[in-house]
Motif scaffolding. Structure first.
Motif, mmCIF file in Angstrom:
data_model
loop_
_atom_site.group_PDB
_atom_site.id
_atom_site.type_symbol
_atom_site.label_atom_id
_atom_site.label_comp_id
_atom_site.label_asym_id
_atom_site.label_seq_id
_atom_site.Cartn_x
_atom_site.Cartn_y
_atom_site.Cartn_z
ATOM 1 N N VAL A 153 2.578 20.247 0.857
ATOM 2 C CA VAL A 153 2.273 19.844 2.233
ATOM 3 C C VAL A 153 0.804 20.134 2.490
ATOM 4 O O VAL A 153 0.349 21.271 2.308
ATOM 5 C CB VAL A 153 3.172 20.585 3.247
ATOM 6 C CG1 VAL A 153 2.869 20.101 4.660
ATOM 7 C CG2 VAL A 153 4.647 20.367 2.921
ATOM 8 N N HIS A 154 0.061 19.136 2.962
ATOM 9 C CA HIS A 154 -1.395 19.212 2.945
ATOM 10 C C HIS A 154 -2.040 19.315 4.319
ATOM 11 O O HIS A 154 -3.264 19.448 4.418
ATOM 12 C CB HIS A 154 -1.938 17.989 2.200
ATOM 13 C CG HIS A 154 -1.244 17.763 0.888
ATOM 14 N ND1 HIS A 154 -0.389 16.701 0.667
ATOM 15 C CD2 HIS A 154 -1.225 18.510 -0.252
ATOM 16 C CE1 HIS A 154 0.100 16.765 -0.574
ATOM 17 N NE2 HIS A 154 -0.384 17.855 -1.149
ATOM 18 N N ALA A 169 13.293 11.159 -0.399
ATOM 19 C CA ALA A 169 12.803 9.999 0.345
ATOM 20 C C ALA A 169 11.855 9.165 -0.504
ATOM 21 O O ALA A 169 11.868 7.926 -0.441
ATOM 22 C CB ALA A 169 12.115 10.457 1.625
ATOM 23 N N ALA A 170 11.024 9.828 -1.311
ATOM 24 C CA ALA A 170 10.093 9.108 -2.176
ATOM 25 C C ALA A 170 10.840 8.309 -3.238
ATOM 26 O O ALA A 170 10.361 7.258 -3.682
ATOM 27 C CB ALA A 170 9.121 10.089 -2.823
ATOM 28 N N GLU A 206 0.846 -1.195 0.000
ATOM 29 C CA GLU A 206 0.000 0.000 0.000
ATOM 30 C C GLU A 206 0.876 1.237 0.000
ATOM 31 O O GLU A 206 2.022 1.207 0.421
ATOM 32 C CB GLU A 206 -0.928 0.009 1.221
ATOM 33 C CG GLU A 206 -0.187 0.088 2.542
ATOM 34 C CD GLU A 206 -1.109 0.220 3.736
ATOM 35 O OE1 GLU A 206 -2.148 0.891 3.610
ATOM 36 O OE2 GLU A 206 -0.787 -0.347 4.799
ATOM 37 N N ARG A 207 0.280 2.321 -0.504
ATOM 38 C CA ARG A 207 0.975 3.604 -0.481
ATOM 39 C C ARG A 207 0.614 4.317 0.811
ATOM 40 O O ARG A 207 -0.558 4.383 1.195
ATOM 41 C CB ARG A 207 0.596 4.430 -1.709
ATOM 42 C CG ARG A 207 1.175 3.831 -2.992
ATOM 43 C CD ARG A 207 0.756 4.607 -4.216
ATOM 44 N NE ARG A 207 1.225 5.987 -4.208
ATOM 45 C CZ ARG A 207 2.478 6.358 -4.466
ATOM 46 N NH1 ARG A 207 3.398 5.428 -4.723
ATOM 47 N NH2 ARG A 207 2.821 7.622 -4.487
ATOM 48 N N LEU A 242 5.743 5.769 -0.655
ATOM 49 C CA LEU A 242 5.397 7.070 -0.092
ATOM 50 C C LEU A 242 4.407 7.770 -1.019
ATOM 51 O O LEU A 242 4.665 7.922 -2.217
ATOM 52 C CB LEU A 242 6.644 7.944 0.086
ATOM 53 C CG LEU A 242 7.401 7.789 1.417
ATOM 54 C CD1 LEU A 242 7.963 6.392 1.574
ATOM 55 C CD2 LEU A 242 8.508 8.827 1.527
ATOM 56 N N ASP A 243 3.299 8.176 -0.463
ATOM 57 C CA ASP A 243 2.236 8.836 -1.232
ATOM 58 C C ASP A 243 2.379 10.344 -1.080
ATOM 59 O O ASP A 243 1.966 10.929 -0.062
ATOM 60 C CB ASP A 243 0.870 8.365 -0.729
ATOM 61 C CG ASP A 243 -0.286 8.935 -1.538
ATOM 62 O OD1 ASP A 243 -0.036 9.754 -2.448
ATOM 63 O OD2 ASP A 243 -1.445 8.578 -1.240
ATOM 64 N N LEU A 244 2.948 11.007 -2.068
ATOM 65 C CA LEU A 244 3.188 12.442 -1.970
ATOM 66 C C LEU A 244 1.932 13.273 -2.195
ATOM 67 O O LEU A 244 1.990 14.501 -2.095
ATOM 68 C CB LEU A 244 4.276 12.867 -2.962
ATOM 69 C CG LEU A 244 5.656 12.237 -2.743
ATOM 70 C CD1 LEU A 244 6.699 12.935 -3.604
ATOM 71 C CD2 LEU A 244 6.063 12.288 -1.273
ATOM 72 N N SER A 245 0.801 12.635 -2.446
ATOM 73 C CA SER A 245 -0.464 13.373 -2.516
ATOM 74 C C SER A 245 -1.087 13.536 -1.138
ATOM 75 O O SER A 245 -2.089 14.236 -0.983
ATOM 76 C CB SER A 245 -1.448 12.657 -3.448
ATOM 77 O OG SER A 245 -1.908 11.441 -2.867
ATOM 78 N N ARG A 246 -0.488 12.901 -0.122
ATOM 79 C CA ARG A 246 -0.975 13.011 1.267
ATOM 80 C C ARG A 246 0.243 13.222 2.176
ATOM 81 O O ARG A 246 0.834 12.271 2.659
ATOM 82 C CB ARG A 246 -1.743 11.765 1.683
ATOM 83 C CG ARG A 246 -3.041 11.529 0.919
ATOM 84 C CD ARG A 246 -3.753 10.290 1.433
ATOM 85 N NE ARG A 246 -2.975 9.069 1.184
ATOM 86 C CZ ARG A 246 -3.248 7.883 1.737
ATOM 87 N NH1 ARG A 246 -4.258 7.763 2.590
ATOM 88 N NH2 ARG A 246 -2.514 6.820 1.438
#
Length: 723
Positions: free
Chosen positions: A600-601, A565-566, A490-491, A572-576
């Motif tokens: 950054v969210h 890191a990604a 999973e991401r 790593l889910d960069l959308s979250r």
């Protein structure tokens, strides 16, 4: 901004010692509760070590257990290897911690002291006798097995009692006056001439930012004292209210905010027979006083901190002369443990040479560019003990020795975080690493080695840390995934967990540095911890990259580490992506969602500095100058203007949780309150969590535990994570 909260214990390890013993099977409860109850698993660990100059014994502080906040005084007999309890506060007839004098409460807040009992002590030169305070009452105790503490025959409340070198007198502060007890007779050597004057105490910025917590020093022959006089009458008064208890008067504190007037600090030589000489000290900051059998030395700094001067003082007249002057176009750092002297009188110093902090003895540089010296830990005969990082390895800090005959040799593990002491041919090494919990404290002498027992509780949480150098700047970065995570399954939402500011590191090869990060990871996050420009261990130019701008470089480096890191670690889910932090880290968290909401969210900002004009002179002006001289630097670094801008489609509003202790006298609650007002005026939804009665520390168990749980709930909600 002193960054001492939550940093791991640092010390070295005997290779055969193994992990430290613990007090028993532990106590139940969740990790947040156990971490809070154990003060981040530091209770029960030995600390504040003093070695007798004859090498016969080692004195230290330690509580009786991993959840026991009452610190006791112990002695280790090196001939027998046996530990002896000398002072158990619970066995003495003293009131509780509620009766601490305000000066002692302030001192503990400055050093981030979270335990009680004997939290500090001072000894004579021979380390035969110690003096300490319990709830304002002063005691002495012989440092021999079976000794019984004796109360000093003086009225309280007493602050910072210190024995003369020969042990035949005690000086102490009471009600802002310096007193001395000689042959059972108490005398006042200096009394305040006005309401806002004290003798013998450190001023606010000295204790908060210069690591100088004391205000008087004995002459080596015991005939006189060098005493700091602090006059803060011209310092702006701030009022720290307690809104939860409106019947209480606000606490009034003298707070020297950036660009405003500092306390006036002068030094005076007071003879026991009544003489007084004023010391010639023209600079604004008195950083340190060192008085040994060789000479009396002062370390002073100009207001802009671009010049640090070492001065030699004539004890008979107070006249000073310059020994050396160090300058830098940005600033000159104050290095712990200097000045010092070898037995032959050679001066030990540190200086920045060719982008490396180097050890300097009698004006000659004695360490090469492969070392970044962090501080001097001790001097014994012709040997200097110092802490340093190897070039390119800022995540580890070793203990090393230097002497003219042997040069430099490492005396701790090569990887990890080490600290120590050296005296009388005895070396004490405390070592933390990623391989074992807590720290192991080993005493090494001619007769072999002994491990001082640690009663600290085991966290029962082993961080799984992936360390790497991120991006073109090679930023020290750690990634922690849930321990149950299967790669590719999973991401994961990402949580940035930095401090990010000057003079502090988060990426260290020590388990204690990553316990909270691993716990957050186990809640379902990929946690990224990175040390960007401004952090130590990489050399002066790396630290000075934040000169004039505390915002752009640190934020840029966090995002660079995130992207690296990604690439380094899958899933790593960069959308979250969220970020959390405290103090400077809280500032960085709020900065991230305001200036880079595309990357950054969500953010949790604890005790953030939102307006640098509201922070203290010594820290802020080192990097930004004064608001009067460099208004552009303050504008670049403040986030109040960012908060006041309405959100747009290109820069949407992101969930932001502001947390602040209302009793904080370091980063006052006005920072978060002004931030909230600016956000509200701009129509930006956000949350504010005020903590009643909480200072810059959060030692209260229930508060510390539930803060972690509330943060996880906020992150899950903000990022759409299924609990």
């Amino acid at each position: 901004m002193a960054a001492r909260v939550g940093t791991p214990d640092s010390s070295p390890r005997d290779q055969a010692a193994g992990p430290p013993p613990h007090s028993g099977p532990g106590f139940g409860g969740s990790f947040p509760r156990r971490q809070a109850a154990t003060r981040r698993f530091t209770l029960g660990a030995p600390r504040s070590v003093t070695i007798a100059p004859d090498g016969s014994r080692v004195v230290f502080l330690r509580s009786r257990g991993g959840d026991d906040p009452v610190t006791c005084l112990w002695v280790l007999d090196l001939a027998t290897g046996e530990e002896h309890l000398l002072v158990d506060p619970l066995a003495l007839d003293v009131p509780g911690e509620d009766d601490l004098p305000p000066e002692e409460r302030a001192r503990r807040e400055r050093v981030r002291e979270q335990s009680g009992g004997v939290v500090d002590y001072a000894t004579d030169r021979a380390v035969d006798t110690a003096t300490f305070v319990l709830s304002g009452r002063a005691f002495t105790v012989r440092l021999l097995p079976g000794s019984t503490p004796q109360p000093l025959p003086v009225e309280g409340p007493v602050v910072d009692p210190r024995l003369s070198p020969a042990g035949d007198a005690v000086a102490f502060v009471r009600a802002g006056a310096l007193h001395v007890l000689v042959n059972g007779v108490e005398r006042t050597l200096a009394a305040p001439e006005a309401e806002h004057v004290t003798y013998g105490l450190a001023d606010f910025v000295a204790a908060e930012e210069m690591n100088r917590y004391r205000g008087f020093w004995w002459a080596p022959d015991g005939s006189a004292l060098a005493v700091a006089r602090v006059d803060d009458s011209a310092v702006t008064r701030w009022h720290i209210a307690d809104p939860a208890n409106p019947d209480r008067e606000p606490t009034v504190t003298a707070y020297p905010a950036a660009g405003t007037t500092n306390a006036t600090v002068t030094l005076h030589l007071l003879g026991l027979e009544g003489s007084r000489s004023d010391v010639d000290q023209p600079d604004e900051y008195l950083a340190d006083v060192h008085w040994d059998t060789h000479e009396l030395l002062l370390t002073t700094s100009t207001r802009d901190q671009r010049t640090v001067t070492l001065r030699r003082v004539d004890p008979s007249s107070g006249t000073s002369s310059v020994v050396r002057t160090d300058t830098d176009p940005a600033w000159v750092d104050l290095v712990p443990g200097i000045p010092a002297h070898l037995d032959d009188g050679s001066l030990v110093w540190c200086a920045d040479v060719e982008d490396a902090r180097r050890l300097v003895v009698d004006g000659s540089v004695v360490t090469g560019p492969e070392w970044q010296v962090r501080g001097v830990a001790g001097v014994d005969g012709g040997t200097v003990l110092f802490t340093a990082s190897r070039a390119g390895v800022p995540t580890s800090s070793v203990l090393a020795m230097w002497s003219r005959d042997a040069g430099v040799s490492v005396v701790s593990a090569e990887r990890g975080v080490a600290s120590g002491r050296l005296a009388g041919g005895v070396l004490v090494v405390s070592q933390s690493s990623l391989e074992h919990d807590g720290s192991v404290t080993t005493v090494r002498g001619d007769g072999g080695s002994t491990v001082i027992r640690s009663f600290a509780e085991a966290p029962d949480l082993e961080p799984r840390v992936h360390l790497f150098a991120a991006g073109e700047r090679g930023l020290a970065t750690a990634v922690l995934l849930p321990r149950h995570h299967i790669p590719g399954s999973e991401r994961l939402p990402v949580l940035l967990d930095p401090y990010g500011g000057p003079h502090s590191q988060r990426v260290l090869e020590a388990r204690g540095a990553f316990l909270t990060s691993q716990w957050f990871a186990d809640q379902g996050f990929a946690v990224v911890v990175a040390d960007g420009r401004g952090t130590p261990g990489r050399g002066p130019s790396f630290e000075r990259a934040v000169d004039g701008d505390l915002a752009a470089p640190v934020l840029e480096d966090q995002l660079a580490a995130l992207e690296a890191a990604a690439r380094e670690v899958e899933d790593l889910d960069l959308s979250r992506v969220a970020i959390r932090g405290w103090s400077f880290g809280g500032y960085l968290a709020a900065l991230a969602v305001l200036r880079r909401p595309d990357a950054v969210h969500a953010a949790i900002a604890g005790a953030p500095v939102t307006d640098w004009a509201l922070y203290d002179t010594h820290y802020t002006e080192r990097y930004l100058g004064t608001p009067q001289d460099r208004p552009d630097a303050y504008e670049r670094s403040s986030i109040l203007d960012d908060a006041a801008r309405p959100a747009t489609d290109e820069a949407p509003n992101r969930p932001l949780l502001l947390i602040h202790g209302l009793a904080d006298d370091n980063v006052v609650a006005a920072h978060s309150l002004r931030m909230s007002s600016a956000l509200l005026a701009a129509g930006r939804p956000h949350r504010v969590l005020p903590l009643s009665g909480v200072t810059h520390m959060t030692p209260q168990e229930v508060v510390a535990e539930n803060l972690l749980r509330l943060q996880v709930a906020f992150l899950e909600e903000s990022l759409g994570v299924r609990p």
